[in-house]
Scaffold this motif. Structure first.
Motif, PDB file in Angstrom:
ATOM      1  N   GLY A 364       0.826  -1.200   0.000  1.00 12.88           N
ATOM      2  CA  GLY A 364       0.000   0.000   0.000  1.00 12.88           C
ATOM      3  C   GLY A 364       0.862   1.253   0.000  1.00 12.88           C
ATOM      4  N   LEU A 365       0.271   2.320  -0.487  1.00 12.15           N
ATOM      5  CA  LEU A 365       0.937   3.627  -0.521  1.00 12.15           C
ATOM      6  C   LEU A 365      -0.055   4.675  -0.027  1.00 12.15           C
ATOM      7  CD1 LEU A 365       3.733   4.684  -1.468  1.00 12.15           C
ATOM      8  CD2 LEU A 365       2.612   5.383  -3.595  1.00 12.15           C
ATOM      9  N   VAL A 366       0.383   5.488   0.921  1.00 11.90           N
ATOM     10  CA  VAL A 366      -0.464   6.537   1.489  1.00 11.90           C
ATOM     11  C   VAL A 366       0.210   7.885   1.257  1.00 11.90           C
ATOM     12  CG1 VAL A 366      -1.590   7.419   3.557  1.00 11.90           C
ATOM     13  CG2 VAL A 366      -1.287   4.951   3.268  1.00 11.90           C
ATOM     14  N   VAL A 367      -0.531   8.769   0.611  1.00 12.97           N
ATOM     15  CA  VAL A 367      -0.050  10.128   0.350  1.00 12.97           C
ATOM     16  C   VAL A 367      -0.905  11.093   1.154  1.00 12.97           C
ATOM     17  CG1 VAL A 367       0.346  11.900  -1.403  1.00 12.97           C
ATOM     18  CG2 VAL A 367       0.704   9.483  -1.964  1.00 12.97           C
ATOM     19  N   LYS A 368      -0.246  11.962   1.920  1.00 11.34           N
ATOM     20  CA  LYS A 368      -0.953  12.953   2.742  1.00 11.34           C
ATOM     21  C   LYS A 368      -0.570  14.358   2.262  1.00 11.34           C
ATOM     22  CE  LYS A 368      -1.473  12.377   7.149  1.00 11.34           C
ATOM     23  NZ  LYS A 368      -2.919  12.107   7.216  1.00 11.34           N
ATOM     24  N   PRO A 369      -1.343  14.882   1.313  1.00 11.01           N
ATOM     25  CA  PRO A 369      -1.028  16.243   0.851  1.00 11.01           C
ATOM     26  C   PRO A 369      -1.204  17.290   1.929  1.00 11.01           C
ATOM     27  CG  PRO A 369      -3.100  15.478  -0.086  1.00 11.01           C
ATOM     28  CD  PRO A 369      -2.480  14.305   0.597  1.00 11.01           C
ATOM     29  N   SER A 370      -2.054  17.005   2.908  1.00 14.10           N
ATOM     30  CA  SER A 370      -2.221  17.891   4.056  1.00 14.10           C
ATOM     31  C   SER A 370      -2.561  17.027   5.257  1.00 14.10           C
ATOM     32  CB  SER A 370      -3.327  18.915   3.803  1.00 14.10           C
ATOM     33  OG  SER A 370      -4.600  18.285   3.760  1.00 14.10           O
ATOM     34  N   ALA A 371      -2.573  17.645   6.429  1.00 13.09           N
ATOM     35  CA  ALA A 371      -2.847  16.874   7.642  1.00 13.09           C
ATOM     36  C   ALA A 371      -4.256  16.302   7.638  1.00 13.09           C
ATOM     37  CB  ALA A 371      -2.634  17.757   8.874  1.00 13.09           C
ATOM     38  N   ALA A 372      -5.171  16.909   6.891  1.00 12.49           N
ATOM     39  CA  ALA A 372      -6.574  16.486   6.917  1.00 12.49           C
ATOM     40  C   ALA A 372      -6.935  15.508   5.815  1.00 12.49           C
ATOM     41  CB  ALA A 372      -7.480  17.714   6.821  1.00 12.49           C
ATOM     42  N   VAL A 373      -6.038  15.299   4.838  1.00  8.87           N
ATOM     43  CA  VAL A 373      -6.377  14.480   3.668  1.00  8.87           C
ATOM     44  C   VAL A 373      -5.361  13.352   3.508  1.00  8.87           C
ATOM     45  CG1 VAL A 373      -6.719  14.468   1.175  1.00  8.87           C
ATOM     46  CG2 VAL A 373      -7.450  16.445   2.510  1.00  8.87           C
ATOM     47  N   SER A 374      -5.876  12.128   3.281  1.00  7.20           N
ATOM     48  CA  SER A 374      -5.034  10.976   2.972  1.00  7.20           C
ATOM     49  C   SER A 374      -5.549  10.319   1.697  1.00  7.20           C
ATOM     50  CB  SER A 374      -5.059   9.953   4.108  1.00  7.20           C
ATOM     51  OG  SER A 374      -4.512  10.484   5.293  1.00  7.20           O
TER      52      SER A 374
END
Length: 513
Positions: A364-374
């Motif tokens: 799996g790959l998790v990208v968090k462009p901001s603290a509120a979005v995954s």
């Protein structure tokens, strides 16, 4: 049904397999977890569409004195209790229990169930603890197969009409589950957890049930059978969880092992209406009077099952959750299972055996462009051995075949709209392959083919709209189709049975002042 895959065995309690077929209760449950998509890296074989995990209430030094009485229609009477105490810093206990009886809008249908679940917790030191629990649960009820169909719809009759003989239709199960968990935190912060669980399941099912309605809609056929099954499960699981760093990368590492043994017995008998003849197994009753009080004799027919089997499981698994940057995480995991089953057919005096070596990856790959979005993407693979979910489906023809494979591809997003309101979305595709079908050119042989594909989207909104108002709302669209090689209509794209295209739910909880 989980993501288009029907299941009778993908059920767990506190993360341990609880796969016998029986009615469960929630009297001792803290929460129910629905994990969607193949989860073989964590749970092993099966779990091909997802799993349901019950997390039970445990002794935890909380203080509870709760007794609830429920009264309802159709003579429903239910009593539950939850009693918890702590004794100093070292010992805590908890006791949950249930007793329930109820009738039904269905004629002569009733149930009785009872359960008790004591647990205790011991602090053996600053870094070591021990928890133990035992549950006894018994459920007994009228086995009711409901109303038969006619011309593709439920037959026209009163909703309360019982078809068959309720006095000779019963379903009962007695369950004993004992568990002990030891945890130790090392000086370097690693957590070592070891769990040992034993489960004993004794189930009996007998039913005088309706079959086909005749072409004029005036009579219905009745048949009968019973099935006695038993299972003893013994599982040992040990996990080591630790955090470490390699240069700029932070790792959350899980390494574990599981060993298990499952012994299963199964005896099915056909019902014979001996007052009408020694070999009569089916009778006809008028549709306006579909009950039977004829005496029955139960014995094995030439095709009834009489088996004893033992399955053993040995598994090693590891997973690494890597934090690359505060905006990027990767998850890599692999489980290796050795699954072996030996099945003795007592009716034919034959023995079957099958051994599968299963490699179940997860990425799996998790990208968090901001603290509120995954944003995430994942891949996983799970297997269903030829012994089947209830470990009794192995045949001389299938014992040499590779297990069925279930491959899941998924992307999704989670968004914290506010500190108290969150939304999520998932888009997935689940492919089922290695399905065994007869060879068109040689019916004595089996071919392994692509079987079905399920795809869909799941949306959810949950949170606290006001201090007094909680909400959870969900919607799912699912599209599932069989391949042409296994479709009964020999037509590619035939829809999967019992799979709703659209489903949604809205739950609201309002707390009055």
């Amino acid at each position: 049904m989980l993501r288009g895959v029907t299941t009778t065995a993908d059920l767990f309690v506190d993360g341990v397999r609880d796969d016998a077929q029986y009615y469960r209760d929630v009297y001792n449950v803290e929460r129910v977890e629905a994990l969607k998509g193949p989860n073989a890296m964590i749970f092993g074989r099966g779990g091909v569409g997802g799993v349901i995990n019950r997390v039970t209430r445990q002794a935890d030094w909380s203080h509870a004195r709760e007794v609830a009485v429920q009264l309802g229609s159709w003579d429903d009477r239910r009593l539950t209790a939850d009693l918890a105490s702590g004794f100093g810093q070292r010992l805590a206990t908890r006791l949950t229990g249930v007793y329930q009886t109820a009738g039904s809008y269905r004629q002569d249908v009733s149930l009785e169930r009872m359960g008790i679940n004591p647990t205790l917790a011991l602090n053996l030191g600053a870094a070591t603890s021990l928890r133990a629990s035992y549950e006894f649960f018994h459920d007994e009820r009228t086995a009711d197969r409901g109303v038969p169909s006619f011309n593709g719809r439920p037959v026209s009759t009163a909703a309360s009409t019982f078809f068959g003989d309720p006095s000779q239709s019963t379903s009962r199960a007695s369950v004993h589950i004992a568990s002990a968990v030891a945890e130790h935190r090392t000086r370097r912060g690693a957590l070592i957890r070891s769990r040992l669980t034993y489960g004993n399941y004794d189930k009996f099912y007998q039913n005088v049930f309706p079959g086909a309605v005749n072409s004029t809609g005036t009579a219905v056929s009745l048949s009968a059978y019973n099935n006695a099954s038993g299972r003893q499960n013994l599982f040992s699981q040990t996990d080591v969880i630790t955090a470490l760093r390699t240069g700029p990368l932070a790792h959350a590492v899980l390494v574990g092992a599981e060993f298990g043994r499952q012994a299963t017995s199964n005896l099915r008998e056909t019902g014979y209406f001996t007052s009408l003849g020694p070999e009569v197994t089916t009778i006809s009753r008028p549709l306006d009077s579909p009950r039977s009080t004829l005496p029955l004799s139960f014995r094995q027919s030439a095709t009834d099952a009489n088996t004893d089997g033992v399955a053993t499981i040995a598994a090693l698994y590891a997973q690494d959750q890597v934090t690359v940057t505060r905006h990027l995480q990767a998850i890599l995991g692999l489980r290796a299972d050795r699954f072996h089953i030996g099945l003795q057919n007592n009716r034919t005096a034959t023995t079957l055996a099958d051994t599968d070596l299963l490699l179940s990856p997860r990425a799996g790959l998790v990208v968090k462009p901001s603290a509120a979005v995954s944003l995430y993407a994942s891949y996983s693979l799970a297997y269903q051995p030829r012994a089947g979910e209830q470990l009794a489906s192995l045949t001389a023809t299938t014992q040499s075949l590779d297990p069925e494979r279930f491959t899941n591809y998924e992307v999704g997003a989670k968004w914290d709209l506010t500190p108290v309101l969150a939304a999520s979305a998932a888009l997935y595709r689940l492919d089922r392959t290695n399905v065994a079908v007869p060879d068109p050119s040689d019916p004595t042989r089996l071919l392994l083919v692509a079987g079905q594909r399920t795809s869909g989207i799941e949306l959810e909104l949950t949170g606290q709209l006001r201090s007094w108002w909680q909400t959870t709302e969900g919607y799912a669209f699912q599209d599932g189709a069989l391949s042409a090689t296994i479709s009964a209509s020999a037509r590619a794209g035939a829809r999967l049975a019992m799979l709703p295209a659209h489903s949604w739910s809205v739950w609201n909880k309002v707390t009055l002042p």
